[in-house]
Design a protein around this motif. Structure first.
Motif, PDB file in Angstrom:
ATOM      1  N   HIS A 211      13.284 -38.191   6.123  1.00  0.00           N
ATOM      2  CA  HIS A 211      13.574 -36.817   5.728  1.00  0.00           C
ATOM      3  C   HIS A 211      14.301 -36.816   4.388  1.00  0.00           C
ATOM      4  O   HIS A 211      15.281 -37.537   4.209  1.00  0.00           O
ATOM      5  N   LEU A 212      13.816 -35.998   3.464  1.00  0.00           N
ATOM      6  CA  LEU A 212      14.408 -35.926   2.132  1.00  0.00           C
ATOM      7  C   LEU A 212      14.726 -34.480   1.782  1.00  0.00           C
ATOM      8  O   LEU A 212      13.944 -33.571   2.086  1.00  0.00           O
ATOM      9  N   THR A 213      15.859 -34.285   1.160  1.00  0.00           N
ATOM     10  CA  THR A 213      16.269 -32.970   0.669  1.00  0.00           C
ATOM     11  C   THR A 213      16.809 -33.148  -0.735  1.00  0.00           C
ATOM     12  O   THR A 213      17.663 -34.011  -0.971  1.00  0.00           O
ATOM     13  N   ALA A 214      16.305 -32.356  -1.673  1.00  0.00           N
ATOM     14  CA  ALA A 214      16.791 -32.403  -3.043  1.00  0.00           C
ATOM     15  C   ALA A 214      17.364 -31.033  -3.405  1.00  0.00           C
ATOM     16  O   ALA A 214      16.783 -30.010  -3.091  1.00  0.00           O
ATOM     17  N   VAL A 215      18.515 -31.051  -4.052  1.00  0.00           N
ATOM     18  CA  VAL A 215      19.205 -29.813  -4.398  1.00  0.00           C
ATOM     19  C   VAL A 215      19.606 -29.872  -5.871  1.00  0.00           C
ATOM     20  O   VAL A 215      20.190 -30.857  -6.318  1.00  0.00           O
ATOM     21  N   ARG A 216      19.262 -28.810  -6.606  1.00  0.00           N
ATOM     22  CA  ARG A 216      19.685 -28.747  -8.013  1.00  0.00           C
ATOM     23  C   ARG A 216      20.863 -27.795  -8.159  1.00  0.00           C
ATOM     24  O   ARG A 216      20.844 -26.679  -7.643  1.00  0.00           O
ATOM     25  N   VAL A 217      21.893 -28.260  -8.864  1.00  0.00           N
ATOM     26  CA  VAL A 217      22.990 -27.418  -9.317  1.00  0.00           C
ATOM     27  C   VAL A 217      23.078 -27.622 -10.821  1.00  0.00           C
ATOM     28  O   VAL A 217      23.432 -28.704 -11.295  1.00  0.00           O
ATOM     29  N   GLU A 218      22.653 -26.615 -11.585  1.00  0.00           N
ATOM     30  CA  GLU A 218      22.581 -26.710 -13.039  1.00  0.00           C
ATOM     31  C   GLU A 218      21.732 -27.918 -13.429  1.00  0.00           C
ATOM     32  O   GLU A 218      20.565 -28.001 -13.023  1.00  0.00           O
ATOM     33  N   ASN A 219      22.268 -28.883 -14.166  1.00  0.00           N
ATOM     34  CA  ASN A 219      21.441 -30.017 -14.608  1.00  0.00           C
ATOM     35  C   ASN A 219      21.697 -31.283 -13.801  1.00  0.00           C
ATOM     36  O   ASN A 219      21.451 -32.401 -14.268  1.00  0.00           O
ATOM     37  N   THR A 220      22.181 -31.108 -12.570  1.00  0.00           N
ATOM     38  CA  THR A 220      22.393 -32.220 -11.656  1.00  0.00           C
ATOM     39  C   THR A 220      21.518 -32.048 -10.417  1.00  0.00           C
ATOM     40  O   THR A 220      21.431 -30.952  -9.863  1.00  0.00           O
ATOM     41  N   VAL A 221      20.854 -33.121 -10.005  1.00  0.00           N
ATOM     42  CA  VAL A 221      20.054 -33.108  -8.779  1.00  0.00           C
ATOM     43  C   VAL A 221      20.699 -34.053  -7.771  1.00  0.00           C
ATOM     44  O   VAL A 221      21.029 -35.197  -8.090  1.00  0.00           O
ATOM     45  N   THR A 222      20.904 -33.545  -6.561  1.00  0.00           N
ATOM     46  CA  THR A 222      21.401 -34.356  -5.451  1.00  0.00           C
ATOM     47  C   THR A 222      20.243 -34.616  -4.498  1.00  0.00           C
ATOM     48  O   THR A 222      19.584 -33.676  -4.059  1.00  0.00           O
ATOM     49  N   LEU A 223      19.985 -35.866  -4.193  1.00  0.00           N
ATOM     50  CA  LEU A 223      18.899 -36.232  -3.289  1.00  0.00           C
ATOM     51  C   LEU A 223      19.474 -36.900  -2.043  1.00  0.00           C
ATOM     52  O   LEU A 223      20.201 -37.887  -2.132  1.00  0.00           O
ATOM     53  N   PHE A 224      19.136 -36.367  -0.885  1.00  0.00           N
ATOM     54  CA  PHE A 224      19.530 -36.939   0.399  1.00  0.00           C
ATOM     55  C   PHE A 224      18.307 -37.573   1.047  1.00  0.00           C
ATOM     56  O   PHE A 224      17.269 -36.926   1.187  1.00  0.00           O
ATOM     57  N   PHE A 225      18.419 -38.831   1.433  1.00  0.00           N
ATOM     58  CA  PHE A 225      17.327 -39.576   2.062  1.00  0.00           C
ATOM     59  C   PHE A 225      17.813 -40.027   3.427  1.00  0.00           C
ATOM     60  O   PHE A 225      18.781 -40.786   3.529  1.00  0.00           O
ATOM     61  N   THR A 226      17.175 -39.550   4.486  1.00  0.00           N
ATOM     62  CA  THR A 226      17.657 -39.791   5.845  1.00  0.00           C
ATOM     63  C   THR A 226      16.604 -40.481   6.689  1.00  0.00           C
ATOM     64  O   THR A 226      15.436 -40.075   6.700  1.00  0.00           O
ATOM     65  N   LEU A 227      17.004 -41.514   7.417  1.00  0.00           N
ATOM     66  CA  LEU A 227      16.140 -42.111   8.417  1.00  0.00           C
ATOM     67  C   LEU A 227      16.993 -42.652   9.547  1.00  0.00           C
ATOM     68  O   LEU A 227      18.212 -42.796   9.416  1.00  0.00           O
ATOM     69  N   HIS A 228      16.375 -42.898  10.690  1.00  0.00           N
ATOM     70  CA  HIS A 228      17.078 -43.437  11.852  1.00  0.00           C
ATOM     71  C   HIS A 228      16.378 -44.734  12.239  1.00  0.00           C
ATOM     72  O   HIS A 228      15.201 -44.733  12.601  1.00  0.00           O
ATOM     73  N   LEU A 229      17.106 -45.837  12.165  1.00  0.00           N
ATOM     74  CA  LEU A 229      16.509 -47.154  12.361  1.00  0.00           C
ATOM     75  C   LEU A 229      16.277 -47.513  13.823  1.00  0.00           C
ATOM     76  O   LEU A 229      15.511 -48.440  14.113  1.00  0.00           O
ATOM     77  N   THR A 230      16.911 -46.800  14.747  1.00  0.00           N
ATOM     78  CA  THR A 230      16.736 -47.123  16.163  1.00  0.00           C
ATOM     79  C   THR A 230      16.066 -46.017  16.960  1.00  0.00           C
ATOM     80  O   THR A 230      15.481 -46.275  18.008  1.00  0.00           O
TER      81      THR A 230
END
Length: 255
Positions: A211-230
């Motif tokens: 699961h990925l979520t990307a968020v822009r605030v002005e000229n900055t992008v925050t990317l969250f990358f989520t997985l569950h290994l078990t």
């Protein structure tokens, strides 16, 4: 990171798919003691998008440096219930077999070698102590000009164009990773614009949703990358990490 449980169906995928993404999942780098340090130069990258982006601001601030981005990442002390470690991997840029999916391949990369190329990058990974196996990697990217807007626009197009899947080559360890599907998700992420999606990686009859979520605030992008290994079906971005990180981005980096 918490060890992977002995589940045979997941083991093969862990070896071929998850292993190629361990940099993003937080299995490299140095541990974070919870204090902000100005330290190492990190290189890496990732992105996403949502509808109706705001126009670029002609008076946008200069892009944040790697040190500023690192200082903005949620620390171990702020991330209650999670272990934390910094990511400082060398550039790894998987290549998509479909040009229209290039932005999604970039979202699995490490370092700054992507399109558009960010001015700076910093990344930290978190492992849940309450849900062993749940791993979230947060990456911050700063951009010159309209690079942040273009990053989200490219991701938005790719999510729509690549629903049937794609594959990437040149991953960590040289592996080829197949993604059997891509589908848009709804995550209340805030910011000026955002996009969320799920990519399902497949190998030897096993599948792992990422699961990925990307968020822009002005000229900055925050990317969250989520997985569950078990327990792959429990791979959901924790709301506490999302809200804490975005509040810190807005407080520290927004003008």
């Amino acid at each position: 990171m918490n060890p992977i449980r002995n589940r045979r169906p997941l083991a093969s995928l862990t070896a071929l798919t998850v292993a190629s993404l361990l940099t993003l999942a937080g299995c490299s780098g140095s541990s974070d003691d919870g204090e902000d340090t100005k330290g190492k130069k990190d290189g890496g990258k990732e992105a996403t998008a949502s509808a109706n982006p705001e126009p670029a601001d002609a008076d946008a601030p200069a892009p944040a440096t790697a040190a500023q981005l690192k200082k903005t990442l949620v620390t171990k002390a702020e991330a209650k219930g999670y272990s934390a470690q910094d990511n400082a991997a060398a550039n790894v840029t998987p290549k998509s077999d479909k040009p229209q999916c290039r932005a999604l391949a970039d979202a699995t990369a490490s370092g700054t070698d992507r399109t558009p190329e960010p001015a700076a990058w910093a990344s930290r990974s978190y492992g849940s102590t309450a849900s062993p196996g749940l791993a979230v990697t947060t990456s911050l990217f700063s951009y010159e000009g309209e690079g942040a807007q273009k990053t989200l626009a490219d991701l938005r197009k790719a999510v729509a164009a690549c629903a049937g899947g794609f594959s990437t080559s040149g991953n960590n360890g040289g592996a080829t990773v197949a993604y059997t599907s891509v589908k848009s998700e709804q995550v209340a992420a805030g910011g000026d614009e955002s996009v969320s999606w799920e990519m399902t990686g497949a190998a030897q009859g096993s599948e792992v949703p990422m699961h990925l979520t990307a968020v822009r605030v002005e000229n900055t992008v925050t990317l969250f990358f989520t997985l569950h290994l078990t327990d792959p079906q429990q791979a959901k971005l924790p709301a506490d990490l999302l809200s804490t990180q975005m509040a810190k981005v807005k407080t520290t980096l927004a003008k």
